[in-house]
Design a protein around this motif. Structure first.
Motif, mmCIF file in Angstrom:
data_model
loop_
_atom_site.group_PDB
_atom_site.id
_atom_site.type_symbol
_atom_site.label_atom_id
_atom_site.label_comp_id
_atom_site.label_asym_id
_atom_site.label_seq_id
_atom_site.Cartn_x
_atom_site.Cartn_y
_atom_site.Cartn_z
ATOM 1 N N ILE A 20 13.668 58.268 25.289
ATOM 2 C CA ILE A 20 12.514 58.820 24.561
ATOM 3 C C ILE A 20 11.569 59.491 25.547
ATOM 4 O O ILE A 20 11.038 60.577 25.277
ATOM 5 C CB ILE A 20 11.784 57.724 23.757
ATOM 6 C CG1 ILE A 20 12.716 57.143 22.696
ATOM 7 C CG2 ILE A 20 10.520 58.276 23.116
ATOM 8 C CD1 ILE A 20 12.167 55.906 22.013
ATOM 9 N N GLN A 21 11.359 58.863 26.698
ATOM 10 C CA GLN A 21 10.491 59.428 27.726
ATOM 11 C C GLN A 21 10.987 60.813 28.151
ATOM 12 O O GLN A 21 10.218 61.767 28.218
ATOM 13 C CB GLN A 21 10.434 58.514 28.946
ATOM 14 C CG GLN A 21 9.605 59.063 30.083
ATOM 15 C CD GLN A 21 9.694 58.218 31.331
ATOM 16 O OE1 GLN A 21 10.545 57.344 31.469
ATOM 17 N NE2 GLN A 21 8.810 58.475 32.268
ATOM 18 N N ALA A 22 12.275 60.927 28.401
ATOM 19 C CA ALA A 22 12.841 62.207 28.816
ATOM 20 C C ALA A 22 12.756 63.234 27.692
ATOM 21 O O ALA A 22 12.426 64.403 27.926
ATOM 22 C CB ALA A 22 14.287 62.012 29.247
ATOM 23 N N TYR A 23 13.030 62.807 26.482
ATOM 24 C CA TYR A 23 13.008 63.725 25.339
ATOM 25 C C TYR A 23 11.614 64.296 25.088
ATOM 26 O O TYR A 23 11.457 65.482 24.821
ATOM 27 C CB TYR A 23 13.521 63.002 24.093
ATOM 28 C CG TYR A 23 13.626 63.890 22.883
ATOM 29 C CD1 TYR A 23 14.632 64.832 22.777
ATOM 30 C CD2 TYR A 23 12.711 63.791 21.847
ATOM 31 C CE1 TYR A 23 14.741 65.654 21.669
ATOM 32 C CE2 TYR A 23 12.795 64.603 20.735
ATOM 33 C CZ TYR A 23 13.820 65.532 20.646
ATOM 34 O OH TYR A 23 13.900 66.347 19.550
ATOM 35 N N LEU A 24 10.595 63.444 25.208
ATOM 36 C CA LEU A 24 9.227 63.881 24.956
ATOM 37 C C LEU A 24 8.578 64.532 26.182
ATOM 38 O O LEU A 24 7.492 65.097 26.077
ATOM 39 C CB LEU A 24 8.367 62.701 24.486
ATOM 40 C CG LEU A 24 8.752 62.099 23.142
ATOM 41 C CD1 LEU A 24 7.870 60.895 22.827
ATOM 42 C CD2 LEU A 24 8.664 63.134 22.029
ATOM 43 N N GLY A 25 9.234 64.435 27.329
ATOM 44 C CA GLY A 25 8.709 65.059 28.540
ATOM 45 C C GLY A 25 7.585 64.305 29.205
ATOM 46 O O GLY A 25 6.777 64.888 29.917
ATOM 47 N N HIS A 26 7.535 62.991 29.013
ATOM 48 C CA HIS A 26 6.494 62.183 29.642
ATOM 49 C C HIS A 26 6.859 61.919 31.099
ATOM 50 O O HIS A 26 7.967 61.480 31.385
ATOM 51 C CB HIS A 26 6.342 60.834 28.933
ATOM 52 C CG HIS A 26 5.822 60.948 27.545
ATOM 53 N ND1 HIS A 26 6.021 59.975 26.606
ATOM 54 C CD2 HIS A 26 5.102 61.911 26.925
ATOM 55 C CE1 HIS A 26 5.450 60.329 25.470
ATOM 56 N NE2 HIS A 26 4.889 61.515 25.648
#
Length: 49
Positions: A20-26
């Motif tokens: 999720i972190q990678a997908y949202l760019g966090h």
């Protein structure tokens, strides 16, 4: 709001926090953890066979 809804949806459906972190760019995992903390039933079926 769309980004928030997307993060919450992915977390509530059991997707990996790092994914999720990678997908949202966090860049910081703390920004992603807010979505996983909101899911109260995430571990509901954790111990069921």
């Amino acid at each position: 709001m769309l980004r928030y809804a997307c993060g919450f949806y992915l977390a509530s459906h059991g997707h990996d926090t790092r994914a999720i972190q990678a997908y949202l760019g966090h860049k910081n995992i703390q920004h992603t953890i807010r979505y996983t903390e909101l899911t109260s039933d995430r571990f509901q079926k954790f111990w069921l066979d």
